[in-house]
Design a protein around this motif. Structure first.
Motif, PDB file in Angstrom:
ATOM      1  N   LYS A   1       0.836  -1.199   0.000  1.00 23.03           N
ATOM      2  CA  LYS A   1       0.000   0.000   0.000  1.00 23.03           C
ATOM      3  C   LYS A   1       0.872   1.250   0.000  1.00 23.03           C
ATOM      4  O   LYS A   1       1.788   1.372   0.811  1.00 23.03           O
ATOM      5  CB  LYS A   1      -0.937  -0.006   1.209  1.00 23.03           C
ATOM      6  CG  LYS A   1      -2.079  -1.011   1.096  1.00 23.03           C
ATOM      7  CD  LYS A   1      -3.084  -0.810   2.206  1.00 23.03           C
ATOM      8  CE  LYS A   1      -4.268  -1.770   2.067  1.00 23.03           C
ATOM      9  NZ  LYS A   1      -5.049  -1.513   0.834  1.00 23.03           N
ATOM     10  N   LEU A   2       0.585   2.163  -0.903  1.00 22.30           N
ATOM     11  CA  LEU A   2       1.336   3.405  -1.024  1.00 22.30           C
ATOM     12  C   LEU A   2       0.408   4.594  -0.759  1.00 22.30           C
ATOM     13  O   LEU A   2      -0.797   4.523  -1.036  1.00 22.30           O
ATOM     14  CB  LEU A   2       1.947   3.530  -2.423  1.00 22.30           C
ATOM     15  CG  LEU A   2       2.976   2.474  -2.811  1.00 22.30           C
ATOM     16  CD1 LEU A   2       3.420   2.658  -4.254  1.00 22.30           C
ATOM     17  CD2 LEU A   2       4.189   2.504  -1.895  1.00 22.30           C
ATOM     18  N   PRO A   3       0.961   5.687  -0.253  1.00 16.86           N
ATOM     19  CA  PRO A   3       0.134   6.866   0.011  1.00 16.86           C
ATOM     20  C   PRO A   3      -0.051   7.717  -1.242  1.00 16.86           C
ATOM     21  O   PRO A   3       0.551   7.474  -2.289  1.00 16.86           O
ATOM     22  CB  PRO A   3       0.959   7.625   1.061  1.00 16.86           C
ATOM     23  CG  PRO A   3       2.385   7.287   0.707  1.00 16.86           C
ATOM     24  CD  PRO A   3       2.356   5.860   0.210  1.00 16.86           C
ATOM     25  N   ASN A   4      -0.889   8.725  -1.115  1.00 17.63           N
ATOM     26  CA  ASN A   4      -1.034   9.791  -2.120  1.00 17.63           C
ATOM     27  C   ASN A   4      -1.485   9.278  -3.487  1.00 17.63           C
ATOM     28  O   ASN A   4      -0.978   9.701  -4.527  1.00 17.63           O
ATOM     29  CB  ASN A   4       0.274  10.575  -2.272  1.00 17.63           C
ATOM     30  CG  ASN A   4       0.754  11.166  -0.954  1.00 17.63           C
ATOM     31  OD1 ASN A   4      -0.050  11.594  -0.144  1.00 17.63           O
ATOM     32  ND2 ASN A   4       2.059  11.171  -0.756  1.00 17.63           N
ATOM     33  N   LEU A   5      -2.450   8.349  -3.490  1.00 17.10           N
ATOM     34  CA  LEU A   5      -2.966   7.821  -4.749  1.00 17.10           C
ATOM     35  C   LEU A   5      -4.093   8.712  -5.273  1.00 17.10           C
ATOM     36  O   LEU A   5      -4.973   9.118  -4.509  1.00 17.10           O
ATOM     37  CB  LEU A   5      -3.476   6.394  -4.575  1.00 17.10           C
ATOM     38  CG  LEU A   5      -2.473   5.347  -4.062  1.00 17.10           C
ATOM     39  CD1 LEU A   5      -3.133   3.974  -4.037  1.00 17.10           C
ATOM     40  CD2 LEU A   5      -1.209   5.329  -4.904  1.00 17.10           C
ATOM     41  N   VAL A   6      -4.056   8.989  -6.569  1.00 16.78           N
ATOM     42  CA  VAL A   6      -5.098   9.780  -7.227  1.00 16.78           C
ATOM     43  C   VAL A   6      -5.708   8.914  -8.325  1.00 16.78           C
ATOM     44  O   VAL A   6      -5.108   8.724  -9.387  1.00 16.78           O
ATOM     45  CB  VAL A   6      -4.536  11.087  -7.824  1.00 16.78           C
ATOM     46  CG1 VAL A   6      -5.648  11.879  -8.509  1.00 16.78           C
ATOM     47  CG2 VAL A   6      -3.848  11.922  -6.751  1.00 16.78           C
ATOM     48  N   GLU A   7      -6.887   8.358  -8.058  1.00 15.18           N
ATOM     49  CA  GLU A   7      -7.519   7.481  -9.045  1.00 15.18           C
ATOM     50  C   GLU A   7      -8.252   8.303 -10.098  1.00 15.18           C
ATOM     51  O   GLU A   7      -8.984   9.235  -9.776  1.00 15.18           O
ATOM     52  CB  GLU A   7      -8.505   6.532  -8.373  1.00 15.18           C
ATOM     53  CG  GLU A   7      -9.149   5.563  -9.352  1.00 15.18           C
ATOM     54  CD  GLU A   7     -10.146   4.630  -8.707  1.00 15.18           C
ATOM     55  OE1 GLU A   7     -11.066   4.161  -9.434  1.00 15.18           O
ATOM     56  OE2 GLU A   7     -10.019   4.368  -7.489  1.00 15.18           O
ATOM     57  N   VAL A   8      -8.046   7.958 -11.372  1.00 17.26           N
ATOM     58  CA  VAL A   8      -8.738   8.632 -12.464  1.00 17.26           C
ATOM     59  C   VAL A   8      -9.567   7.611 -13.242  1.00 17.26           C
ATOM     60  O   VAL A   8      -9.276   6.414 -13.235  1.00 17.26           O
ATOM     61  CB  VAL A   8      -7.751   9.346 -13.415  1.00 17.26           C
ATOM     62  CG1 VAL A   8      -7.020  10.463 -12.684  1.00 17.26           C
ATOM     63  CG2 VAL A   8      -6.742   8.359 -14.023  1.00 17.26           C
ATOM     64  N   LYS A   9     -10.592   8.117 -13.891  1.00 21.63           N
ATOM     65  CA  LYS A   9     -11.454   7.299 -14.743  1.00 21.63           C
ATOM     66  C   LYS A   9     -11.289   7.749 -16.197  1.00 21.63           C
ATOM     67  O   LYS A   9     -10.725   8.811 -16.475  1.00 21.63           O
ATOM     68  CB  LYS A   9     -12.915   7.419 -14.298  1.00 21.63           C
ATOM     69  CG  LYS A   9     -13.174   6.842 -12.905  1.00 21.63           C
ATOM     70  CD  LYS A   9     -14.625   6.990 -12.509  1.00 21.63           C
ATOM     71  CE  LYS A   9     -14.931   6.234 -11.215  1.00 21.63           C
ATOM     72  NZ  LYS A   9     -14.096   6.717 -10.088  1.00 21.63           N
ATOM     73  N   ASP A  10     -11.773   6.918 -17.100  1.00 16.03           N
ATOM     74  CA  ASP A  10     -11.665   7.199 -18.526  1.00 16.03           C
ATOM     75  C   ASP A  10     -12.297   8.556 -18.843  1.00 16.03           C
ATOM     76  O   ASP A  10     -13.455   8.817 -18.497  1.00 16.03           O
ATOM     77  CB  ASP A  10     -12.365   6.096 -19.322  1.00 16.03           C
ATOM     78  CG  ASP A  10     -12.045   6.147 -20.806  1.00 16.03           C
ATOM     79  OD1 ASP A  10     -11.060   6.799 -21.185  1.00 16.03           O
ATOM     80  OD2 ASP A  10     -12.799   5.524 -21.586  1.00 16.03           O
ATOM     81  N   GLY A  11     -11.508   9.452 -19.459  1.00 12.30           N
ATOM     82  CA  GLY A  11     -12.007  10.772 -19.819  1.00 12.30           C
ATOM     83  C   GLY A  11     -11.750  11.846 -18.783  1.00 12.30           C
ATOM     84  O   GLY A  11     -11.975  13.032 -19.062  1.00 12.30           O
ATOM     85  N   ASP A  12     -11.297  11.465 -17.582  1.00 14.23           N
ATOM     86  CA  ASP A  12     -10.968  12.469 -16.564  1.00 14.23           C
ATOM     87  C   ASP A  12      -9.801  13.341 -17.027  1.00 14.23           C
ATOM     88  O   ASP A  12      -9.008  12.941 -17.895  1.00 14.23           O
ATOM     89  CB  ASP A  12     -10.586  11.802 -15.245  1.00 14.23           C
ATOM     90  CG  ASP A  12     -11.794  11.304 -14.466  1.00 14.23           C
ATOM     91  OD1 ASP A  12     -12.919  11.542 -14.926  1.00 14.23           O
ATOM     92  OD2 ASP A  12     -11.604  10.675 -13.409  1.00 14.23           O
ATOM     93  N   THR A  13      -9.685  14.512 -16.423  1.00 17.29           N
ATOM     94  CA  THR A  13      -8.627  15.455 -16.791  1.00 17.29           C
ATOM     95  C   THR A  13      -7.842  15.877 -15.556  1.00 17.29           C
ATOM     96  O   THR A  13      -8.330  15.794 -14.423  1.00 17.29           O
ATOM     97  CB  THR A  13      -9.202  16.703 -17.485  1.00 17.29           C
ATOM     98  OG1 THR A  13     -10.123  17.341 -16.604  1.00 17.29           O
ATOM     99  CG2 THR A  13      -9.896  16.332 -18.784  1.00 17.29           C
ATOM    100  N   LEU A  14      -6.640  16.337 -15.794  1.00 20.13           N
ATOM    101  CA  LEU A  14      -5.761  16.856 -14.744  1.00 20.13           C
ATOM    102  C   LEU A  14      -5.042  18.073 -15.298  1.00 20.13           C
ATOM    103  O   LEU A  14      -4.339  17.980 -16.308  1.00 20.13           O
ATOM    104  CB  LEU A  14      -4.745  15.797 -14.310  1.00 20.13           C
ATOM    105  CG  LEU A  14      -3.672  16.246 -13.306  1.00 20.13           C
ATOM    106  CD1 LEU A  14      -4.306  16.580 -11.960  1.00 20.13           C
ATOM    107  CD2 LEU A  14      -2.598  15.165 -13.146  1.00 20.13           C
ATOM    108  N   SER A  15      -5.214  19.217 -14.657  1.00 16.09           N
ATOM    109  CA  SER A  15      -4.544  20.447 -15.088  1.00 16.09           C
ATOM    110  C   SER A  15      -3.220  20.590 -14.362  1.00 16.09           C
ATOM    111  O   SER A  15      -3.146  20.487 -13.133  1.00 16.09           O
ATOM    112  CB  SER A  15      -5.427  21.661 -14.805  1.00 16.09           C
ATOM    113  OG  SER A  15      -4.727  22.850 -15.145  1.00 16.09           O
ATOM    114  N   LEU A  16      -2.162  20.834 -15.141  1.00 20.07           N
ATOM    115  CA  LEU A  16      -0.841  21.107 -14.579  1.00 20.07           C
ATOM    116  C   LEU A  16      -0.516  22.602 -14.635  1.00 20.07           C
ATOM    117  O   LEU A  16       0.528  23.019 -14.160  1.00 20.07           O
ATOM    118  CB  LEU A  16       0.233  20.325 -15.341  1.00 20.07           C
ATOM    119  CG  LEU A  16       0.048  18.804 -15.369  1.00 20.07           C
ATOM    120  CD1 LEU A  16       1.143  18.160 -16.225  1.00 20.07           C
ATOM    121  CD2 LEU A  16       0.060  18.210 -13.970  1.00 20.07           C
TER     122      LEU A  16
END
Length: 305
Positions: A117-132
């Motif tokens: 188990k690792l910390p700081n997981l960000v689960e995404v789904k198909d079509g999700d977006t992430l702004s940098l």
């Protein structure tokens, strides 16, 4: 190692060349070695797109730190969990303990099986977006190209596709990182050998992935192995479309095994008759001397077998 090569103002190739490995996944010969590609996006938030095989270059994390120039690493985006791309995750987390790990539900099941188990997981789904910041990533799920968890990231700002194992190839390129720095004719056969042996049996899923990407404006393709396509991405998309449709060249391959040479004579006789029929591109292979991966690649290429 030759890291920190700029693809664009904010995107860097941070990959590794491995010319010491004899067999890819202990199965496929690597006479020209192999590359493990990862990419760093330096934006308002910094994101690393995959890692490399553990131990393939002990300087990898040092080069990554040099490219970051003292900035924190905000995200690690995992497109594919095979260990030639996830092998440095543990070391990366030790160096950047606050990094957020982006993946899908299936990614995280494999991740936990590998590393706990690792910390700081960000689960995404198909079509999700992430702004940098300037760059905006859209996640495109491409299952069974060629593992169940595989996905791609599409930068909707500049049209850059981080494609996982799709569009990859065997071989460590000599000097050139990008498609406009090399003569691709030298590398095409190794791309076909990679496709036919590793991705080919999932060609139906490749067609589905290409259909999902068909409306995207793709200006560059960043695969996890081989050349980065910044000049002519349509060329490699065309090859994958053709190969996944099982379209073949007007060519013939004759493959034989011969204990005392009699069957070898038959193979040569067949090849001569094919030539007399007007086929100019003919290859004859002795299975005792040629690795099966090259035979599969030729079978994929040739209309006649």
């Amino acid at each position: 190692m030759y890291c920190g090569q700029k693809l664009s103002e904010r995107i860097y190739w941070t990959g590794v060349y491995d010319r010491r490995k004899h067999l890819f996944e202990n199965m496929w010969p690597l006479p020209e070695g192999v590359s493990y590609n990862s990419y760093l996006i330096k934006d308002e938030k910094c994101a690393l797109m995959d890692t490399v095989e553990s131990g393939s270059d002990r300087s990898y994390l040092d080069w990554l730190a040099d490219t970051l120039e003292g900035r924190p690493l905000d995200y690690l985006v995992i497109h594919h969990m095979e260990l030639d791309h996830s092998g440095e995750i543990e070391n990366l987390i030790r160096q950047y303990p606050d990094v957020r790990i982006v993946g899908n539900a299936k990614t995280f099941r494999v991740l936990e099986a590998y590393f706990g188990k690792l910390p700081n997981l960000v689960e995404v789904k198909d079509g999700d977006t992430l702004s940098l910041g300037y760059h905006n990533l859209k996640f495109v799920f491409t299952p069974w190209v060629h593992w169940p968890e595989t996905m791609m990231s599409y930068d909707t700002t500049d049209g850059v596709l981080f494609s996982g194992d799709a569009f990859g190839m065997f071989g460590a390129t000599d000097g050139g990182v990008f498609d406009d720095q090399v003569d691709f004719a030298r590398y095409e056969s190794e791309m076909r050998r990679y496709y036919s042996n590793i991705v080919g049996k999932y060609s139906g899923m490749v067609q589905k992935a290409l259909a999902k990407l068909s409306s995207a404006r793709i200006g560059a393709i960043c695969p996890l192995h081989g050349l980065v396509w910044r000049s002519d991405p349509a060329r490699v998309i065309g090859l994958y479309d053709r190969w996944s449709r099982y379209e073949a060249d007007d060519a013939a391959v004759v493959i034989y095994a011969s204990m005392y040479g009699n069957t070898a004579q038959m193979a040569d006789h067949i090849a001569r008759r094919i030539a007399e029929a007007g086929v100019r591109d003919i290859r004859v292979y002795d299975v005792s001397k040629t690795h099966v991966s090259y035979l599969i690649s030729e079978i994929w290429r040739c209309r006649g077998v």
